[in-house]
Design an enzyme around this catalytic site. Structure first.
Site, PDB file in Angstrom:
ATOM      1  N   TRP A 149     -43.344 -29.853  76.076  1.00 52.66           N
ATOM      2  CA  TRP A 149     -43.977 -30.385  77.283  1.00 52.66           C
ATOM      3  C   TRP A 149     -43.330 -31.648  77.809  1.00 52.66           C
ATOM      4  O   TRP A 149     -43.604 -32.071  78.926  1.00 52.66           O
ATOM      5  CB  TRP A 149     -45.460 -30.670  77.006  1.00 52.66           C
ATOM      6  CG  TRP A 149     -45.667 -31.417  75.711  1.00 52.66           C
ATOM      7  CD1 TRP A 149     -45.964 -30.862  74.503  1.00 52.66           C
ATOM      8  CD2 TRP A 149     -45.514 -32.823  75.468  1.00 52.66           C
ATOM      9  NE1 TRP A 149     -46.008 -31.830  73.518  1.00 52.66           N
ATOM     10  CE2 TRP A 149     -45.743 -33.052  74.090  1.00 52.66           C
ATOM     11  CE3 TRP A 149     -45.211 -33.919  76.274  1.00 52.66           C
ATOM     12  CZ2 TRP A 149     -45.674 -34.317  73.505  1.00 52.66           C
ATOM     13  CZ3 TRP A 149     -45.135 -35.182  75.692  1.00 52.66           C
ATOM     14  CH2 TRP A 149     -45.370 -35.369  74.318  1.00 52.66           C
ATOM     15  N   LYS A 173     -41.639 -18.902  77.111  1.00 53.34           N
ATOM     16  CA  LYS A 173     -43.015 -19.335  76.831  1.00 53.34           C
ATOM     17  C   LYS A 173     -43.050 -20.859  76.941  1.00 53.34           C
ATOM     18  O   LYS A 173     -42.586 -21.575  76.046  1.00 53.34           O
ATOM     19  CB  LYS A 173     -43.385 -18.903  75.397  1.00 53.34           C
ATOM     20  CG  LYS A 173     -44.856 -18.700  75.132  1.00 53.34           C
ATOM     21  CD  LYS A 173     -45.721 -19.921  75.258  1.00 53.34           C
ATOM     22  CE  LYS A 173     -45.741 -20.797  74.026  1.00 53.34           C
ATOM     23  NZ  LYS A 173     -46.572 -22.009  74.219  1.00 53.34           N
ATOM     24  N   SER A 225     -41.169 -29.459  67.886  1.00 51.82           N
ATOM     25  CA  SER A 225     -41.184 -30.281  66.675  1.00 51.82           C
ATOM     26  C   SER A 225     -40.489 -29.568  65.510  1.00 51.82           C
ATOM     27  O   SER A 225     -40.400 -28.340  65.477  1.00 51.82           O
ATOM     28  CB  SER A 225     -42.629 -30.590  66.298  1.00 51.82           C
ATOM     29  OG  SER A 225     -43.289 -29.379  65.983  1.00 51.82           O
ATOM     30  N   GLU A 246     -33.893 -26.817  68.632  1.00 58.69           N
ATOM     31  CA  GLU A 246     -33.722 -28.158  69.217  1.00 58.69           C
ATOM     32  C   GLU A 246     -34.984 -28.926  68.870  1.00 58.69           C
ATOM     33  O   GLU A 246     -36.030 -28.710  69.472  1.00 58.69           O
ATOM     34  CB  GLU A 246     -33.565 -28.062  70.741  1.00 58.69           C
ATOM     35  CG  GLU A 246     -32.334 -27.321  71.207  1.00 58.69           C
ATOM     36  CD  GLU A 246     -31.052 -28.146  71.050  1.00 58.69           C
ATOM     37  OE1 GLU A 246     -31.139 -29.346  70.731  1.00 58.69           O
ATOM     38  OE2 GLU A 246     -29.978 -27.563  71.229  1.00 58.69           O
ATOM     39  N   CYS A 280     -37.033 -36.634  73.011  1.00 57.85           N
ATOM     40  CA  CYS A 280     -36.439 -36.288  71.713  1.00 57.85           C
ATOM     41  C   CYS A 280     -35.260 -37.201  71.432  1.00 57.85           C
ATOM     42  O   CYS A 280     -35.010 -37.572  70.299  1.00 57.85           O
ATOM     43  CB  CYS A 280     -36.000 -34.833  71.702  1.00 57.85           C
ATOM     44  SG  CYS A 280     -34.961 -34.395  73.088  1.00 57.85           S
TER      45      CYS A 280
HETATM   46  P1  NAD Z   1     -44.454 -28.191  69.297  1.00 58.45           P
HETATM   47  O1  NAD Z   1     -43.600 -27.865  68.125  1.00 58.45           O
HETATM   48  O2  NAD Z   1     -45.859 -28.555  69.063  1.00 58.45           O
HETATM   49  O3  NAD Z   1     -44.482 -26.979  70.344  1.00 58.45           O
HETATM   50  C1  NAD Z   1     -43.307 -26.486  70.956  1.00 58.45           C
HETATM   51  C2  NAD Z   1     -43.562 -25.092  71.459  1.00 58.45           C
HETATM   52  O4  NAD Z   1     -43.737 -24.213  70.353  1.00 58.45           O
HETATM   53  C3  NAD Z   1     -44.821 -24.932  72.319  1.00 58.45           C
HETATM   54  O5  NAD Z   1     -44.514 -24.078  73.400  1.00 58.45           O
HETATM   55  C4  NAD Z   1     -45.808 -24.277  71.369  1.00 58.45           C
HETATM   56  O6  NAD Z   1     -46.786 -23.503  72.014  1.00 58.45           O
HETATM   57  C5  NAD Z   1     -44.892 -23.401  70.557  1.00 58.45           C
HETATM   58  N1  NAD Z   1     -45.397 -23.018  69.231  1.00 58.45           N
HETATM   59  C6  NAD Z   1     -46.296 -23.651  68.456  1.00 58.45           C
HETATM   60  N2  NAD Z   1     -46.452 -22.990  67.287  1.00 58.45           N
HETATM   61  C7  NAD Z   1     -45.627 -21.926  67.320  1.00 58.45           C
HETATM   62  C8  NAD Z   1     -45.299 -20.884  66.404  1.00 58.45           C
HETATM   63  N3  NAD Z   1     -45.874 -20.799  65.206  1.00 58.45           N
HETATM   64  N4  NAD Z   1     -44.378 -19.979  66.756  1.00 58.45           N
HETATM   65  C9  NAD Z   1     -43.752 -20.056  67.958  1.00 58.45           C
HETATM   66  N5  NAD Z   1     -44.019 -21.010  68.871  1.00 58.45           N
HETATM   67  C10 NAD Z   1     -44.938 -21.948  68.553  1.00 58.45           C
HETATM   68  O7  NAD Z   1     -43.656 -29.352  70.068  1.00 58.45           O
HETATM   69  P2  NAD Z   1     -44.122 -30.171  71.352  1.00 58.45           P
HETATM   70  O8  NAD Z   1     -45.164 -31.145  70.926  1.00 58.45           O
HETATM   71  O9  NAD Z   1     -44.386 -29.263  72.475  1.00 58.45           O
HETATM   72  O10 NAD Z   1     -42.771 -30.952  71.724  1.00 58.45           O
HETATM   73  C11 NAD Z   1     -42.447 -32.207  71.228  1.00 58.45           C
HETATM   74  C12 NAD Z   1     -41.354 -32.088  70.203  1.00 58.45           C
HETATM   75  O11 NAD Z   1     -40.221 -31.471  70.807  1.00 58.45           O
HETATM   76  C13 NAD Z   1     -40.866 -33.439  69.728  1.00 58.45           C
HETATM   77  O12 NAD Z   1     -40.652 -33.410  68.339  1.00 58.45           O
HETATM   78  C14 NAD Z   1     -39.538 -33.610  70.465  1.00 58.45           C
HETATM   79  O13 NAD Z   1     -38.636 -34.470  69.834  1.00 58.45           O
HETATM   80  C15 NAD Z   1     -39.049 -32.207  70.506  1.00 58.45           C
HETATM   81  N6  NAD Z   1     -38.060 -32.018  71.566  1.00 58.45           N
HETATM   82  C16 NAD Z   1     -36.769 -31.764  71.207  1.00 58.45           C
HETATM   83  C17 NAD Z   1     -35.797 -31.613  72.193  1.00 58.45           C
HETATM   84  C18 NAD Z   1     -34.369 -31.322  71.825  1.00 58.45           C
HETATM   85  O14 NAD Z   1     -33.647 -30.878  72.685  1.00 58.45           O
HETATM   86  N7  NAD Z   1     -33.939 -31.551  70.596  1.00 58.45           N
HETATM   87  C19 NAD Z   1     -36.158 -31.707  73.542  1.00 58.45           C
HETATM   88  C20 NAD Z   1     -37.476 -31.962  73.871  1.00 58.45           C
HETATM   89  C21 NAD Z   1     -38.429 -32.099  72.862  1.00 58.45           C
END
Ligand code: NAD
Length: 503
Positions: A149, A173, A225, A246, A280
């Site tokens: 997000w 998604k 994450s 990522e 991130c």
């Molecule tokens: P999150 O891991 O909570 O969710 C990410 C996505 O995964 C969401 O769409 C969620 O619905 C989905 N999801 C959750 N459980 C799942 C499962 N079991 N199987 C498949 N999909 C599932 O992360 P968030 O809070 O949305 O994002 C923040 C994190 O993203 C931070 O750690 C940030 O550093 C990281 N991030 C990394 C980058 C990069 O390019 N390295 C870029 C942006 C954000």
């Protein structure tokens, strides 16, 4: 400044749907389907048939579609930015920057795909000199993209555009916190799509995400994450499909004694606090040379005092988009102070409603949560080092390895080569993310695989080797008809090429 309503992604009044709320006002931005496992499977099946047709198009035809998409998004840039502003709470100007950068990547991916993914001839070598050897790049089929997000358009587009340009269909998604911008992306694509189902958006929560990883997709590109990434990787392993991860980071900023301290302070502040620290590749730790430490701290604190979080005009950053993060931010601040860290700015009461005021901490022990774990808030730790070798050792001493920044007039490149991470900017912040030509991604707990650049295009294809016999030779090795003479010549050739005196 306080939020009107705490934000939750609770099911809406209509069954099978959920609401997306503005984190600053509590306003309902939209109501979206919670896509079920069966619906995910059906969408992926439709994408499979489209994938074949899409892959059969020429690079030129795909580039035209991507170019038109970039053009539609450019026309609708204000609308997209407004939606991001409302759905994440980030300032409109930051949202506009995000959309602009996403458009730049769409353009780059479409334009450079033909060059990067062209068939390559390779030398066949002396033993197989009668063969013609070629490597083709083949799209996987359907790529499932799962997004976060914090940059709800820039981040997923880094996978979507590159996967499409490489000839894959994409099923995306978006995060349950930003479904509206996901739906917006699909609508804009549909206006220029040559046919149906090349790019599909499925809204939903973690269950929808999990269903996508279990569906018939051929590759997953996940951003989010590290905790979720491990589940996604395990699910992909069950199906033996490749995955790009990522994940989070704990990016360090290294400030040498010869740095332009004013510029370093100005940009590091943005690096750490823009988007309410929810990046991130956000700066979370600074290692500053002791000779310039006081000057750097004074500069950055003076600038940080001017920062006002909020939702209206003039606000420099918005609320925490995901309220659950506030607990994490508080725990990191409390832990840092209980272990001996001191506040240069802000205090334990920095969290006000859904907003976090800027917090700058100094001399925080290296085993504190604020140094070891991703905080994802407008907080910054500044620790002093005796030299840049110490700074490098500390910067590398985390489980993450996403990005870093180095501030030095003379030693930037030397220091950059010592850092265990995927991207480093010298005398700037974040800039690598805006360059289409360079790969983006991390090592260690920050994930693996790459988006952006040539590597990002290659990531969404697999190599297919094709070798062809050009003419017959009397010495063929790969047959039961091989003669004794051929065996002898083989040994002689290998000796000629590889035997050396070993000292
Ligand atoms: P999150 O891991 O909570 O969710 C990410 C996505 O995964 C969401 O769409 C969620 O619905 C989905 N999801 C959750 N459980 C799942 C499962 N079991 N199987 C498949 N999909 C599932 O992360 P968030 O809070 O949305 O994002 C923040 C994190 O993203 C931070 O750690 C940030 O550093 C990281 N991030 C990394 C980058 C990069 O390019 N390295 C870029 C942006 C954000």
């Amino acid at each position: 400044m306080a939020t009107k309503s705490s934000r939750s992604k609770s099911p809406s009044k209509s069954p099978g749907t959920f609401e997306s709320l503005n984190p600053a006002t509590g306003e309902v931005v939209g109501v979206f389907p919670l896509t079920t496992k069966d619906e995910v499977d059906e969408a992926v099946a439709r994408a499979k048939s489209a994938a074949q047709r899409w892959a059969n198009l020429s690079f030129r035809a795909r580039n035209i579609a991507l170019r038109d998409w970039a053009s539609i998004l450019t026309r609708d840039m204000n609308e997209a930015a407004e939606l991001i502003h409302r759905e994440t709470g980030k300032p409109l100007s930051d949202a506009t920057l995000e959309v602009a950068l996403a458009i730049e990547h769409i353009g780059w991916a479409g334009k450079f795909a033909p060059k990067v993914l062209a068939r390559q001839s390779r030398p066949a070598g002396l033993l197989m000199f009668n063969m013609q050897a070629q490597v083709q790049r083949v799209p996987f089929g359907v790529v499932g993209v799962i997004g976060p997000w914090n940059y709800p358009i820039f981040t997923p587009v880094g996978s979507i555009a590159y996967a499409l340009a490489a000839g894959n269909a994409v099923v995306f998604k978006p995060s349950e916190f930003t479904p509206a911008i996901g739906a917006f992306l699909e609508e804009s694509w549909k206006r220029i799509a040559p046919f149906k189902d090349v790019f599909t958006v499925l809204t939903g929560d973690s269950k929808t995400g999990a269903a996508l990883t279990e569906s018939a997709v051929d590759k997953i590109s996940f951003t989010g994450s590290t905790r979720t990434a491990k589940k996604v990787a395990a699910s992909c392993a069950e199906r033996m499909i490749p995955v790009v991860l990522e994940c989070g980071g704990k990016d360090a900023v290294l400030v040498d004694r010869d740095a332009d301290i004013k510029k370093a302070a100005e940009m590091t502040l943005w690096h750490a606090m823009s988007n309410a620290g929810q990046s991130c590749i956000g700066a979370e730790r600074v290692y500053v040379h002791r000779q310039v430490a006081d000057q750097f701290k004074n500069e950055i604190v003076a600038r940080a005092r001017e920062l006002q979080p909020g939702f209206g005009e003039g606000a420099k950053y918005g609320p925490a988009t995901m309220p659950a993060q506030l607990k994490v931010i508080k725990s990191h601040i409390d832990d840092a102070v209980s272990k001996g860290g001191t506040f240069l700015l802000g205090g334990k009461d920095a969290i006000k409603g859904g907003y976090v005021e800027p917090v700058i901490l100094a001399d925080v022990p290296e085993d504190s949560l604020a140094v070891t774990e991703e905080t994802f808030g407008p907080t910054l730790v500044i620790n002093t080092v005796s030299d840049m070798d110490e700074a490098v050792d500390l910067a590398n001493a985390t489980s993450y390895g996403l990005g870093a920044a180095v501030w030095s007039k003379k030693n930037g490149k030397r220091i950059a080569t010592l850092l265990q991470c995927g991207m480093v900017s010298i005398n700037s912040a974040f800039s690598f993310a805006a360059i289409g030509a360079v790969p983006f991604g991390g090592v260690k707990d920050s994930g693996y695989g790459r988006i952006h650049g040539a590597e990002g295009l290659l990531e969404f294809t697999y190599p297919r080797t094709v070798v062809k016999r050009r003419f017959r030779i009397p010495l063929e090795f790969t047959t039961f008809e091989r003669s004794e003479r051929a065996d002898k010549i083989l040994v002689r050739l290998v000796r000629l090429m590889h035997k050396r005196k070993i000292r």
